[in-house]
Design a protein around this motif. Sequence first.
Motif, PDB file in Angstrom:
ATOM      1  N   LYS A   1       0.828  -1.209   0.000  1.00 52.16           N
ATOM      2  CA  LYS A   1       0.000   0.000   0.000  1.00 52.16           C
ATOM      3  C   LYS A   1       0.861   1.257   0.000  1.00 52.16           C
ATOM      4  O   LYS A   1       1.730   1.436   0.846  1.00 52.16           O
ATOM      5  N   GLY A   2       0.620   2.121  -1.011  1.00 51.13           N
ATOM      6  CA  GLY A   2       1.312   3.407  -1.092  1.00 51.13           C
ATOM      7  C   GLY A   2       2.780   3.316  -1.436  1.00 51.13           C
ATOM      8  O   GLY A   2       3.530   4.270  -1.197  1.00 51.13           O
ATOM      9  N   MET A   3       3.220   2.211  -1.990  1.00 46.54           N
ATOM     10  CA  MET A   3       4.640   2.025  -2.284  1.00 46.54           C
ATOM     11  C   MET A   3       4.979   2.607  -3.647  1.00 46.54           C
ATOM     12  O   MET A   3       4.254   2.434  -4.621  1.00 46.54           O
ATOM     13  N   GLU A   4       6.118   3.335  -3.716  1.00 51.57           N
ATOM     14  CA  GLU A   4       6.615   3.889  -4.977  1.00 51.57           C
ATOM     15  C   GLU A   4       7.958   3.255  -5.293  1.00 51.57           C
ATOM     16  O   GLU A   4       8.863   3.278  -4.460  1.00 51.57           O
ATOM     17  N   TYR A   5       8.060   2.680  -6.506  1.00 51.94           N
ATOM     18  CA  TYR A   5       9.291   1.973  -6.836  1.00 51.94           C
ATOM     19  C   TYR A   5       9.493   1.955  -8.345  1.00 51.94           C
ATOM     20  O   TYR A   5       8.606   2.342  -9.127  1.00 51.94           O
ATOM     21  N   ASN A   6      10.650   1.489  -8.756  1.00 52.89           N
ATOM     22  CA  ASN A   6      11.003   1.350 -10.167  1.00 52.89           C
ATOM     23  C   ASN A   6      10.132   0.261 -10.792  1.00 52.89           C
ATOM     24  O   ASN A   6      10.159  -0.896 -10.365  1.00 52.89           O
ATOM     25  N   LYS A   7       9.351   0.619 -11.829  1.00 53.81           N
ATOM     26  CA  LYS A   7       8.387  -0.305 -12.413  1.00 53.81           C
ATOM     27  C   LYS A   7       9.040  -1.383 -13.274  1.00 53.81           C
ATOM     28  O   LYS A   7       8.349  -2.266 -13.795  1.00 53.81           O
ATOM     29  N   SER A   8      10.362  -1.328 -13.425  1.00 58.52           N
ATOM     30  CA  SER A   8      11.038  -2.354 -14.219  1.00 58.52           C
ATOM     31  C   SER A   8      11.146  -3.676 -13.472  1.00 58.52           C
ATOM     32  O   SER A   8      11.523  -4.697 -14.041  1.00 58.52           O
ATOM     33  N   ILE A   9      10.814  -3.698 -12.205  1.00 58.77           N
ATOM     34  CA  ILE A   9      10.885  -4.902 -11.399  1.00 58.77           C
ATOM     35  C   ILE A   9       9.473  -5.297 -10.961  1.00 58.77           C
ATOM     36  O   ILE A   9       8.644  -4.445 -10.635  1.00 58.77           O
TER      37      ILE A   9
END
Length: 453
Positions: A427-435
């Motif tokens: 929930k609410g996590m922001e990360y590199n979408k390549s993974i």
Amino acid sequence: MAKIKTRFICQECGYETPKWMGKCPSCDQWNTFVEEVYEKNKKIAKSRLEGKEAKKLVDIETNEEERISTYIGELDRVLGGGIVKGSLILVGGDPGIGKSTLLIQVANYIAKNKLKVLYVSGEESAKQIKIRASRLGIESDDLYILAETNGQIIKNTVDKLKPDILIVDSIQTVYIPEITSAPGSVSQVREITSTLMRMAKENEMATFIVGHVTKQGSIAGPRVLEHMVDTVLYFEGERHHTYRILRSVKNRFGSTNEIGIFEMRDKGLIEVKNPSEMLLSGRPTNTSGTVVVPSIEGTRPVLIEIQALVSYTAFGMPRRVATGLDYNRLTLMMAVLEKKVGMQLANFDAYVNVTGGIQIKEPATDLGIVCAIASSLKDIPIDPDTVVMGEVGLAGELRTINHIDKRINEAAKLGFKTALVPKSNLKGMEYNKSIKVVGVTNIRDALDLVLGG
């Protein structure tokens, strides 16, 4: 003739008593009391009794601490952005680990940028230091060397030279002539540290002091030594291996548990700017019992490899060996595997190792330990492009961990394709979408995913 007065001081904790005792009542250590002669100074200068006036907190002006760069990125990171003027920094580590090498390199870089540095050595002569400096390619006009152990001579030299940085190698070799005990004793270490602290604060002169360590790995001398200084750095690693870890365990001007990684070469210590890539170099592929876990050291995400070897034993008492992690944590994870997953480990030896000499203490690596043990037991390799992370509870559930975004982004930067995380972290996590990020709620589901059911 006045009667000589003596007292007995514990060399472990500094406890004082008028008579000898076999066991210290403060630290419970045996045969640690040493007799020392002392004199009470009845004459106290009037200026010392006057003191300073108290100020209201709201009236005290403060600015951001002015820092001096060491021009070594890893050391600046550990110190919290550089050296604070007037700070007292204690550097400890095993013999031959590279403490003196690191500090002479720091002295050279700072001196090259027009700051005056005084390097005091109580263990080497000036010629020996010159030979080592020549081997490391160190030449600077503003770097001064003093081979001396008398604390009064060191103080007079500092008053005359007025350096910006003072380095004392090591604190256990320096003594105050007025104190009759031997160099390295509790009284000498406490007094010389107090003197260096006053000099550092009054002259706004940053001071590094090197401390020897005991067999247990703690800094030799009284515990008060670590309380008096502003920063405590530990140099870790095997002296026969090339990599060294500089860890901050106390820092009044920055984060604690921050680490810097160095490589020892013939020209001195070289900083490792990408530790994750270094720690994963040589990682085996298509091999059971190995998994990659993103760990947080201070503010830095570091990818580490956890290896496990589980083998059958005919002995009644199986072995449990943990290198780089807490032994009790290993036995706890194995108990959870037996109870909640049904893995029978009572007749198997278990050896778990963290590669690269890293020591991990955070619970976010629990899932990595569980997956490595299960992979080795079933002899099923884990996908080398997968990282796992999560704290394991006694019920086998995966609990929320901190800095999840940093961990996943570090894994994505190094080319990993999948990350297993606690479902509560999604929930609410922001990360590199390549993974690809997969949320799981318990270790049974996690093992089904990484081992293919």
